[in-house]
Scaffold this motif. Structure first.
Motif, PDB file in Angstrom:
ATOM      1  N   SER A  73      21.920  46.481  43.495  1.00 62.07           N
ATOM      2  CA  SER A  73      21.471  47.869  43.330  1.00 62.07           C
ATOM      3  C   SER A  73      22.607  48.868  43.560  1.00 62.07           C
ATOM      4  N   SER A  74      23.676  48.427  44.193  1.00 61.75           N
ATOM      5  CA  SER A  74      24.815  49.328  44.430  1.00 61.75           C
ATOM      6  C   SER A  74      25.764  49.401  43.235  1.00 61.75           C
ATOM      7  N   VAL A  75      25.601  48.484  42.290  1.00 61.65           N
ATOM      8  CA  VAL A  75      26.500  48.418  41.143  1.00 61.65           C
ATOM      9  C   VAL A  75      26.016  49.380  40.061  1.00 61.65           C
ATOM     10  N   ALA A  76      26.919  50.228  39.622  1.00 60.06           N
ATOM     11  CA  ALA A  76      26.617  51.152  38.520  1.00 60.06           C
ATOM     12  C   ALA A  76      27.868  51.276  37.663  1.00 60.06           C
ATOM     13  N   LEU A  77      27.949  50.434  36.663  1.00 59.97           N
ATOM     14  CA  LEU A  77      29.091  50.453  35.752  1.00 59.97           C
ATOM     15  C   LEU A  77      28.677  51.244  34.515  1.00 59.97           C
ATOM     16  N   LEU A  78      29.116  52.470  34.445  1.00 57.28           N
ATOM     17  CA  LEU A  78      28.606  53.408  33.445  1.00 57.28           C
ATOM     18  C   LEU A  78      29.454  53.511  32.191  1.00 57.28           C
ATOM     19  N   SER A  79      30.649  52.946  32.235  1.00 63.32           N
ATOM     20  CA  SER A  79      31.532  53.055  31.074  1.00 63.32           C
ATOM     21  C   SER A  79      32.184  51.706  30.788  1.00 63.32           C
ATOM     22  N   ILE A  80      32.755  51.616  29.622  1.00 64.11           N
ATOM     23  CA  ILE A  80      33.472  50.401  29.244  1.00 64.11           C
ATOM     24  C   ILE A  80      34.628  50.162  30.207  1.00 64.11           C
ATOM     25  N   GLN A  81      35.317  51.211  30.587  1.00 63.56           N
ATOM     26  CA  GLN A  81      36.434  51.064  31.533  1.00 63.56           C
ATOM     27  C   GLN A  81      35.938  50.565  32.888  1.00 63.56           C
ATOM     28  N   ASP A  82      34.782  51.055  33.341  1.00 61.56           N
ATOM     29  CA  ASP A  82      34.202  50.566  34.600  1.00 61.56           C
ATOM     30  C   ASP A  82      33.957  49.058  34.526  1.00 61.56           C
ATOM     31  N   VAL A  83      33.413  48.615  33.406  1.00 62.19           N
ATOM     32  CA  VAL A  83      33.123  47.187  33.216  1.00 62.19           C
ATOM     33  C   VAL A  83      34.417  46.381  33.256  1.00 62.19           C
ATOM     34  N   LYS A  84      35.412  46.808  32.507  1.00 61.87           N
ATOM     35  CA  LYS A  84      36.679  46.077  32.450  1.00 61.87           C
ATOM     36  C   LYS A  84      37.341  46.019  33.827  1.00 61.87           C
ATOM     37  N   SER A  85      37.303  47.116  34.549  1.00 60.93           N
ATOM     38  CA  SER A  85      37.896  47.149  35.897  1.00 60.93           C
ATOM     39  C   SER A  85      37.156  46.213  36.850  1.00 60.93           C
ATOM     40  N   ALA A  86      35.820  46.227  36.789  1.00 58.95           N
ATOM     41  CA  ALA A  86      35.027  45.371  37.669  1.00 58.95           C
ATOM     42  C   ALA A  86      35.246  43.892  37.353  1.00 58.95           C
ATOM     43  N   ILE A  87      35.338  43.556  36.079  1.00 56.82           N
ATOM     44  CA  ILE A  87      35.614  42.167  35.693  1.00 56.82           C
ATOM     45  C   ILE A  87      36.926  41.715  36.328  1.00 56.82           C
ATOM     46  N   ALA A  88      37.971  42.510  36.168  1.00 56.37           N
ATOM     47  CA  ALA A  88      39.292  42.139  36.698  1.00 56.37           C
ATOM     48  C   ALA A  88      39.287  42.058  38.221  1.00 56.37           C
ATOM     49  N   GLU A  89      38.700  43.044  38.863  1.00 56.63           N
ATOM     50  CA  GLU A  89      38.695  43.084  40.334  1.00 56.63           C
ATOM     51  C   GLU A  89      37.884  41.940  40.926  1.00 56.63           C
ATOM     52  N   ASN A  90      36.712  41.681  40.375  1.00 55.73           N
ATOM     53  CA  ASN A  90      35.860  40.626  40.925  1.00 55.73           C
ATOM     54  C   ASN A  90      36.421  39.238  40.653  1.00 55.73           C
ATOM     55  N   TYR A  91      37.063  39.058  39.509  1.00 49.49           N
ATOM     56  CA  TYR A  91      37.721  37.776  39.241  1.00 49.49           C
ATOM     57  C   TYR A  91      38.884  37.568  40.209  1.00 49.49           C
ATOM     58  N   LYS A  92      39.663  38.604  40.442  1.00 49.29           N
ATOM     59  CA  LYS A  92      40.798  38.496  41.367  1.00 49.29           C
ATOM     60  C   LYS A  92      40.315  38.097  42.763  1.00 49.29           C
ATOM     61  N   THR A  93      39.227  38.693  43.209  1.00 51.26           N
ATOM     62  CA  THR A  93      38.666  38.351  44.517  1.00 51.26           C
ATOM     63  C   THR A  93      38.295  36.876  44.570  1.00 51.26           C
ATOM     64  N   LEU A  94      37.570  36.415  43.553  1.00 46.89           N
ATOM     65  CA  LEU A  94      37.169  35.010  43.489  1.00 46.89           C
ATOM     66  C   LEU A  94      38.392  34.098  43.498  1.00 46.89           C
ATOM     67  N   LYS A  95      39.359  34.400  42.649  1.00 44.31           N
ATOM     68  CA  LYS A  95      40.554  33.571  42.537  1.00 44.31           C
ATOM     69  C   LYS A  95      41.329  33.536  43.846  1.00 44.31           C
ATOM     70  N   ASP A  96      41.532  34.693  44.458  1.00 44.97           N
ATOM     71  CA  ASP A  96      42.282  34.750  45.714  1.00 44.97           C
ATOM     72  C   ASP A  96      41.629  33.892  46.793  1.00 44.97           C
ATOM     73  N   ILE A  97      40.324  33.955  46.873  1.00 43.94           N
ATOM     74  CA  ILE A  97      39.618  33.174  47.895  1.00 43.94           C
ATOM     75  C   ILE A  97      39.704  31.679  47.594  1.00 43.94           C
ATOM     76  N   TYR A  98      39.402  31.289  46.369  1.00 44.36           N
ATOM     77  CA  TYR A  98      39.396  29.864  46.038  1.00 44.36           C
ATOM     78  C   TYR A  98      40.787  29.238  46.079  1.00 44.36           C
ATOM     79  N   MET A  99      41.798  29.980  45.715  1.00 44.42           N
ATOM     80  CA  MET A  99      43.160  29.419  45.740  1.00 44.42           C
ATOM     81  C   MET A  99      43.653  29.191  47.169  1.00 44.42           C
ATOM     82  N   ASN A 100      42.978  29.789  48.142  1.00 45.14           N
ATOM     83  CA  ASN A 100      43.388  29.628  49.537  1.00 45.14           C
ATOM     84  C   ASN A 100      42.490  28.696  50.337  1.00 45.14           C
ATOM     85  N   LEU A 101      41.491  28.108  49.703  1.00 43.14           N
ATOM     86  CA  LEU A 101      40.624  27.169  50.414  1.00 43.14           C
ATOM     87  C   LEU A 101      41.328  25.816  50.554  1.00 43.14           C
ATOM     88  N   THR A 102      41.125  25.194  51.687  1.00 44.80           N
ATOM     89  CA  THR A 102      41.671  23.854  51.921  1.00 44.80           C
ATOM     90  C   THR A 102      40.737  22.825  51.291  1.00 44.80           C
TER      91      THR A 102
END
Length: 149
Positions: A73-102
């Motif tokens: 309910s906190s997510v409000a992606l109102l523009s194409i740029q918002d969507v593209k930014s969120a895709i990149a940011e959320n993927y980076k978060t996932l990747k950073d966490i998984y690449m550091n798991l033992t």
């Protein structure tokens, strides 16, 4: 670096890059278009794609349904740029966490609020599948509504 984790993340990245390329062919006004009245709009599907990496990561870390409802309910992606930014940011978060798991952390089992239990590696495979399924839904929606793919 775990080769299997790297490969799974690569598949997510490919799907997300493909989605971003398809986003480049639409206009802001297209975000409201739906293939049918009972289906998600292009914008709703894009928003779903944009949050998959973060939302599924939260679920894999044991987030409860209330926490997930608050996140969605906190997510409000109102523009194409918002969507593209969120895709990149959320993927980076996932990747950073998984690449550091033992290896031990990758074998830890966690349970989703609906009861599914997987290892962290299996959760990553679930995220791969989820990302590709929603990307395919978006592709179908886009081709149905606009004749574009």
């Amino acid at each position: 670096m775990n080769t299997y984790i790297n490969s799974a993340l690569n598949q997510i990245e490919i799907a997300l890059k493909t989605t971003i390329q398809m986003v480049e062919v639409i206009e802001e006004a297209d975000l409201q278009k739906k293939p049918a009245s009972n289906k998600r709009s292009i914008g709703e599907l894009l928003e779903h794609i944009a949050v998959i990496c973060k939302a599924d990561l939260m679920i894999s870390n044991g987030a409860k349904q209330k926490e997930m409802n608050q996140y969605y309910s906190s997510v409000a992606l109102l523009s194409i740029q918002d969507v593209k930014s969120a895709i990149a940011e959320n993927y980076k978060t996932l990747k950073d966490i998984y690449m550091n798991l033992t290896e031990i952390e990758l074998q830890e089992r966690t349970t989703a609020y609906w009861g599914a239990t997987y290892t962290r590696y299996e959760w990553l495979l679930e995220i791969v599948a989820h990302t590709i399924i929603i990307e395919l839904n978006y592709t179908h929606c886009l081709s149905t509504v606009m004749g574009k793919t």
